[in-house]
Each structure stands twice: as structure tokens, then as C-alpha cells.
Design a protein around this motif. Structure first.
Motif, mmCIF file in Angstrom:
data_model
loop_
_atom_site.group_PDB
_atom_site.id
_atom_site.type_symbol
_atom_site.label_atom_id
_atom_site.label_comp_id
_atom_site.label_asym_id
_atom_site.label_seq_id
_atom_site.Cartn_x
_atom_site.Cartn_y
_atom_site.Cartn_z
ATOM 1 N N HIS A 311 1.077 -1.347 0.060
ATOM 2 C CA HIS A 311 -0.070 0.510 0.184
ATOM 3 C C HIS A 311 0.858 1.526 0.137
ATOM 4 C CE1 HIS A 311 -3.157 -2.544 0.926
ATOM 5 N NE2 HIS A 311 -2.474 -3.271 2.056
ATOM 6 N N ALA A 312 2.458 1.479 0.087
ATOM 7 C CA ALA A 312 2.782 2.299 -0.617
ATOM 8 C C ALA A 312 3.164 3.311 -2.147
ATOM 9 C CB ALA A 312 4.610 2.073 0.203
ATOM 10 N N ALA A 313 2.028 2.311 -2.839
ATOM 11 C CA ALA A 313 1.450 3.523 -3.775
ATOM 12 C C ALA A 313 2.019 4.060 -4.300
ATOM 13 C CB ALA A 313 0.517 3.956 -3.494
ATOM 14 N N ASP A 314 3.504 3.300 -5.294
ATOM 15 C CA ASP A 314 4.324 3.178 -6.506
ATOM 16 C C ASP A 314 3.926 3.464 -7.735
ATOM 17 O OD1 ASP A 314 7.447 1.789 -4.536
ATOM 18 O OD2 ASP A 314 4.937 0.684 -4.568
ATOM 19 N N LEU A 315 4.359 4.597 -7.891
ATOM 20 C CA LEU A 315 3.544 5.075 -9.203
ATOM 21 C C LEU A 315 4.978 5.435 -9.970
ATOM 22 C CD1 LEU A 315 1.265 8.023 -7.350
ATOM 23 C CD2 LEU A 315 1.138 5.461 -7.830
ATOM 24 N N GLY A 316 5.273 7.363 -10.312
ATOM 25 C CA GLY A 316 6.545 7.357 -11.639
ATOM 26 C C GLY A 316 7.735 6.265 -11.350
ATOM 27 N N LEU A 317 8.676 6.083 -12.079
ATOM 28 C CA LEU A 317 9.810 5.517 -12.495
ATOM 29 C C LEU A 317 10.325 6.390 -13.425
ATOM 30 C CD1 LEU A 317 9.961 1.873 -12.587
ATOM 31 C CD2 LEU A 317 8.628 3.414 -13.880
ATOM 32 N N GLY A 331 22.243 4.626 -14.369
ATOM 33 C CA GLY A 331 21.792 3.310 -14.862
ATOM 34 C C GLY A 331 20.302 2.770 -13.988
ATOM 35 N N GLY A 332 20.372 3.490 -12.956
ATOM 36 C CA GLY A 332 19.509 2.894 -11.939
ATOM 37 C C GLY A 332 18.252 3.210 -11.385
ATOM 38 N N LEU A 333 17.531 2.893 -10.913
ATOM 39 C CA LEU A 333 15.978 3.118 -11.451
ATOM 40 C C LEU A 333 15.634 3.836 -9.664
ATOM 41 C CD1 LEU A 333 12.845 2.556 -12.891
ATOM 42 C CD2 LEU A 333 12.600 1.160 -10.940
ATOM 43 N N PHE A 334 14.485 5.434 -10.104
ATOM 44 C CA PHE A 334 14.622 5.722 -9.580
ATOM 45 C C PHE A 334 12.580 5.570 -9.556
ATOM 46 C CE2 PHE A 334 18.062 7.917 -9.363
ATOM 47 C CZ PHE A 334 18.617 8.508 -8.192
ATOM 48 N N SER A 335 12.411 5.695 -8.283
ATOM 49 C CA SER A 335 10.506 5.463 -8.677
ATOM 50 C C SER A 335 9.707 6.445 -7.412
ATOM 51 C CB SER A 335 10.667 3.891 -8.485
ATOM 52 O OG SER A 335 10.431 3.507 -7.395
ATOM 53 N N ALA A 336 8.935 6.540 -7.556
ATOM 54 C CA ALA A 336 7.879 7.311 -5.941
ATOM 55 C C ALA A 336 6.941 6.584 -5.880
ATOM 56 C CB ALA A 336 8.049 8.961 -7.145
ATOM 57 N N GLN A 337 6.817 6.695 -4.128
ATOM 58 C CA GLN A 337 6.101 6.399 -3.703
ATOM 59 C C GLN A 337 5.382 6.547 -2.514
ATOM 60 O OE1 GLN A 337 7.725 3.731 -0.815
ATOM 61 N NE2 GLN A 337 8.027 1.972 -2.081
ATOM 62 N N ARG A 343 -3.891 2.083 5.359
ATOM 63 C CA ARG A 343 -2.705 1.882 5.848
ATOM 64 C C ARG A 343 -3.027 2.081 7.307
ATOM 65 N NH1 ARG A 343 2.024 0.102 7.704
ATOM 66 N NH2 ARG A 343 2.523 -1.827 6.920
ATOM 67 N N THR A 344 -3.187 1.344 8.650
ATOM 68 C CA THR A 344 -3.149 1.510 10.192
ATOM 69 C C THR A 344 -2.342 2.367 10.464
ATOM 70 O OG1 THR A 344 -3.955 -0.780 10.870
ATOM 71 C CG2 THR A 344 -3.462 1.111 12.430
ATOM 72 N N LYS A 345 -0.922 2.004 10.360
ATOM 73 C CA LYS A 345 0.094 3.193 9.968
ATOM 74 C C LYS A 345 0.831 3.264 8.450
ATOM 75 C CE LYS A 345 4.703 3.411 12.030
ATOM 76 N NZ LYS A 345 6.080 2.757 12.950
ATOM 77 N N PRO A 346 0.993 4.883 8.214
ATOM 78 C CA PRO A 346 0.861 4.890 6.861
ATOM 79 C C PRO A 346 2.418 4.728 6.231
ATOM 80 C CG PRO A 346 -0.404 6.824 7.868
ATOM 81 C CD PRO A 346 0.035 5.728 8.971
ATOM 82 N N VAL A 347 2.595 4.753 4.909
ATOM 83 C CA VAL A 347 3.889 4.131 4.725
ATOM 84 C C VAL A 347 4.098 4.610 3.359
ATOM 85 C CG1 VAL A 347 3.089 1.671 4.013
ATOM 86 C CG2 VAL A 347 5.375 2.053 4.308
ATOM 87 N N GLY A 348 5.166 5.080 2.792
ATOM 88 C CA GLY A 348 5.715 5.496 2.059
ATOM 89 C C GLY A 348 5.522 7.737 1.768
ATOM 90 N N ALA A 349 5.448 7.599 0.511
ATOM 91 C CA ALA A 349 5.495 9.545 0.461
ATOM 92 C C ALA A 349 7.451 9.338 0.387
ATOM 93 C CB ALA A 349 5.062 10.074 2.193
ATOM 94 N N ARG A 350 7.856 9.192 -0.198
ATOM 95 C CA ARG A 350 9.580 8.534 -0.858
ATOM 96 C C ARG A 350 9.448 8.496 -1.653
ATOM 97 N NH1 ARG A 350 9.778 3.305 4.106
ATOM 98 N NH2 ARG A 350 8.829 2.227 2.467
ATOM 99 N N LEU A 381 2.861 15.461 4.256
ATOM 100 C CA LEU A 381 3.749 17.070 4.376
ATOM 101 C C LEU A 381 3.808 17.595 2.731
ATOM 102 C CD1 LEU A 381 6.411 16.987 6.781
ATOM 103 C CD2 LEU A 381 3.953 18.221 6.828
ATOM 104 N N GLY A 382 4.030 15.671 1.556
ATOM 105 C CA GLY A 382 3.743 15.837 0.198
ATOM 106 C C GLY A 382 3.713 14.218 -0.049
ATOM 107 N N ARG A 383 3.493 14.342 -1.328
ATOM 108 C CA ARG A 383 3.329 12.869 -1.531
ATOM 109 C C ARG A 383 3.860 13.057 -3.645
ATOM 110 N NH1 ARG A 383 -2.685 10.388 -0.685
ATOM 111 N NH2 ARG A 383 -1.018 8.538 -0.488
ATOM 112 N N PRO A 384 5.047 12.144 -3.253
ATOM 113 C CA PRO A 384 5.559 12.111 -4.502
ATOM 114 C C PRO A 384 5.019 11.274 -5.119
ATOM 115 C CG PRO A 384 7.368 11.616 -2.826
ATOM 116 C CD PRO A 384 5.379 11.809 -1.955
ATOM 117 N N VAL A 385 4.916 12.254 -6.692
ATOM 118 C CA VAL A 385 4.106 10.902 -7.592
ATOM 119 C C VAL A 385 5.151 10.663 -8.937
ATOM 120 C CG1 VAL A 385 2.451 11.448 -9.829
ATOM 121 C CG2 VAL A 385 1.906 13.034 -7.626
#
Length: 412
Positions: A311-317, A331-337, A343-350, A381-385
């Protein structure tokens, strides 16, 4: 009076639709639409800038790097970077798209303005840019192309083409999972992900969805011809990108309502056409869905390249193509959560980083930029896309909660 009001409303809607269509026809013929030349801009309000700079100061990144505010961009979603001026074209899940320009090249945008304001858009979320300077905008159910976008974007009227005026049957249009993304492949074809509208789709929809590529990825020529379904078994991918090895990678958002810690999110890698990635038989990873737990799993299912936190909601990469960041990231992969909502305890936004080996396979994902989630309060405080490499090698991160684009660069 109610009948009169309804009739007036219907007439206004019909007139607006006619004007929008008329504008498209004029733009395709390089004719002026009469739209005011003063393009609406987004004020970079000093107070809001100061507040967002405080958020930037809370973001943790590896030693030697820094996070700064690049621009205030309302509802900022997926981005495409121009090749010459470095204009950042930004999509939204609403009715506007934006063009962001750093004219003096100091790492902070000087101007944020509406892109193509004479064109009526509906969920212009997906933005992708071709090597020869064509900007593709994928709406909920239409694909537009803007030739020479960086040349024409200074005007409200822009050169435009319609690649596809219907991605899915109108009966399947939905407010849920309707944000599309796109990319141009090494074969010079246009690739588009089509999220399916359900948490788990009913069985009587599967044949229709497979036919149209709903819950999959489609590809077509850049003029919309030769459309085909490229991959299936995908719930809702909101991030696709080709690796340096020429393989298409994508994120997938998995089934809700199964618990805090299941099913896992996914990063997937396509190694050949027509691969099946297991949905809806699997809700994510190897976790079976309740609705399909008694059904036989297709024999050709491909497992995820990497499982991500539930449920971290992986979006753009995107794959890092610059040289300004340390060598380990090249050459590595960056991805936004985007961050969890259920979720009872939030996770992601990174922002996550996944190393990619020479053979095209991946190493273990790690946190690259973190702090948009206040761990004490659970408040975002923000939600990366989305995350993209800018022309100078820095990273740009869009954030639809803050309405901002962040820039991660060397602290030197």
C-alpha cells in the motif's frame, strides 16, 4: 424554472463542447483560436515558497545531496522534460497541464504557466517526450501529440495532432484508476498503461479488458496505427519506463482491503511481448485474491521483479541518465511512492532507488529520499508522484499534495 435552468445548462455544455472541438480543428490547421495571448501563470507566492522550503529542509537524502523547491505547480503529476530549453511539461488529474521554465538556469523555475490553454483537456496525467521533440499527452480516454512543443508553448495556440480519440470503450470510463502514463520505446512506438477501474474486476469483464488492454499496457505507432496489447495481468500501473537495456519496467498498485501488510506492491520488468503479470488471480506478489482464489492460475504468469511495501502506492519511475549524482545511481531506477491511504500506520511518501545490474536484473530497493511523511503524526507533508532526470543531471520530483516540484541535486 427547473426545466429552463436544465435546458440552459445543457445548451452551455453543448456550446462549450462545440468550441473545444472547433479549437482542435483550427489548431490542426495552424489557425488561431482567438484565445487571449496572455497565458495564465501560477504565482510563485513568497509565503508559500517559504513554507515549502521548510518542507524541503525536512527531506532526508544521501550525504552530499540537497533538496530544494523547484517550482509551485498545482496538482503536479507526471512530467516530461524538453530536450532543448529544458521546459518541464507537467500533467494533472484535472483539466490543466503546465509548462515550467528555468530561464536563467539557476535551478529554480522562473515561470509556471498553463500549457495549451486553448485545448480542453480531461485528466491530462500522462506526459512523455520523444527524442525528436514531440510531446505526447495521454488523457483519460484520448492521446494528443504536440509537435515542437518547446517551440510553440510560449503561445496559447499550439500545433496539435490527435493520436487516438478513444483508448477504451466509453462504457468502461471511470473516475477510478483513470490516470494514464506513457513512454516512447526504443522501437519508436508509443506505450500506454491502462488501469482497470475496479479493486478486483468481475469475471464477466475479463474478456473485454483483455481485448482492449485494460489492466495492461498497449503500444501503437506514434500516429496511433497498429495498436496492440503488449502486456496483461496488471491492476493499475501509473509508472512505465524503458531501461538502458531496452526493457520496459513498470510499477503496479495492488489490491486494497486485504490487510495492512498484504499484498505487496510491485516493480515489474517486461522481457518480451505478451507477458501476463498475474492480476486478478494474484492481488500482488503471490497473494491470491479472494474473488479468484478458486480459479486456475494461468501457466504463463511472470512474477514481480521486486516486491515493495504493501500500500505504499508506487507510481512514477525512471532510469537515471545523468552524471551529476554519485556513480552508484547511474543507470539505476528511481521510483516514487505516493503513500498509503488505507493502512493503519501510513507508509510511503518517499523516493526509492533500485540498482540495475549489467544483465538487466535488479538489486535490492533502498530508500533514497524520505521525510514527506511525518512519522509522529501520520500526516503527509507531500506525496511524490513522479521522478525524472533534468537536463543538468539533477532529479525532479512532482508532488500533487504540496502542488510542487522538488529538485534533488549535489550539495557542492
Amino acid at each position: 424554472m427547473r426545466g429552463s435552468a436544465l435546458a440552459i445548462g445543457m445548451l452551455m455544455a453543448s456550446t462549450a463542447c462545440a468550441f473545444a472541438q472547433d479549437n482542435l480543428q483550427k489548431l490542426q490547421n495552424f489557425q488561431s483560436t482567438g484565445t487571449k495571448l496572455e497565458i495564465p501563470t501560477v504565482p510563485q507566492d513568497a509565503k508559500k515558497v517559504a513554507n515549502l522550503q521548510k518542507v524541503a529542509a525536512r527531506i532526508k537524502v544521501p550525504a552530499g545531496l540537497k533538496v530544494e523547491l523547484f517550482a509551485i505547480v498545482p496538482d503536479a503529476r507526471h512530467m516530461a522534460i524538453g530536450r532543448n530549453v529544458g521546459t518541464v511539461f507537467v500533467g494533472t488529474r484535472k483539466s490543466k497541464a503546465y509548462a515550467v521554465t528555468d530561464r536563467d538556469k539557476d535551478g529554480v523555475a522562473d515561470e509556471v504557466k498553463e500549457f495549451a490553454p486553448s485545448v480542453a483537456m480531461k485528466v491530462p496525467n500522462g506526459m512523455c517526450y520523444s527524442p525528436d521533440g514531440f510531446l505526447f499527452v495521454v488523457e483519460h480516454n484520448r492521446v494528443l501529440v504536440f509537435p515542437a512543443a518547446e517551440f510553440f508553448y510560449e503561445s496559447p495556440d499550439v500545433a496539435i495532432g490527435i493520436v487516438a480519440d478513444k483508448l477504451i470503450p466509453e462504457s468502461e470510463e471511470s473516475f477510478n484508476h483513470g490516470a494514464r502514463v506513457c513512454t516512447i520505446g526504443p522501437d519508436n512506438k508509443l506505450y500506454i498503461s491502462l488501469g482497470q477501474p475496479h479493486n478486483v474486476p468481475p469475471k464477466d469483464k475479463l474478456a473485454l479488458y483483455k481485448e482492449h488492454g485494460i489492466g495492461g499496457i498497449i503500444r501503437m505507432d506514434r500516429d496511433g496505427k497498429n495498436r496492440e496489447v503488449y502486456a496483461t495481468g496488471i491492476r493499475n500501473s501509473v509508472g512505465i519506463a524503458f531501461s538502458p537495456q531496452g526493457q520496459l519496467w513498470f510499477t503496479d498498485n495492488q489490491v486494497d482491503g486485504m490487510g495492512d501488510d498484504i499484498p505487496p506492491g510491485e516493480i515489474n520488468r517486461i522481457t518480451k511481448p505478451n507477458q501476463n503479470f498475474g492480476f486478478p488471480w494474484y492481488g500482488g506478489g503471490k497473494v491470491r485474491t479472494v474473488e479468484y482464489k478458486s480459479d486456475e492460475i494461468p501457466a504463463d504468469v511472470t512474477p514481480p521483479e521486486q516486491e515493495m511495501p504493501a500500500h505504499a502506492a508506487d507510481l512514477g519511475l525512471s532510469f537515471y541518465t545523468g552524471t551529476a549524482l554519485p556513480e552508484k545511481y547511474r543507470g539505476g531506477l528511481f521510483s516514487a511512492q505516493h503513500g498509503s491511504w488505507n493502512r493503519t500506520k501510513p507508509v510511503g511518501a518517499r523516493i526509492m532507488f533500485t540498482p540495475v545490474k549489467a544483465d538487466g536484473t535488479s538489486g535490492k530497493p533502498e530508500v533514497f529520499a524520505d521525510g514527506w511523511l511525518d512519522e509522529k503524526t501520520g500526516q503527509y507533508l507531500g506525496r511524490p508522484v513522479d521522478v525524472q532526470t533534468y537536463l543538468d543531471g539533477s532529479l525532479l520530483v512532482s508532488d500533487d499534495l504540496s502542488g510542487a516540484i522538488w529538485r534533488i541535486s549535489s550539495a557542492d
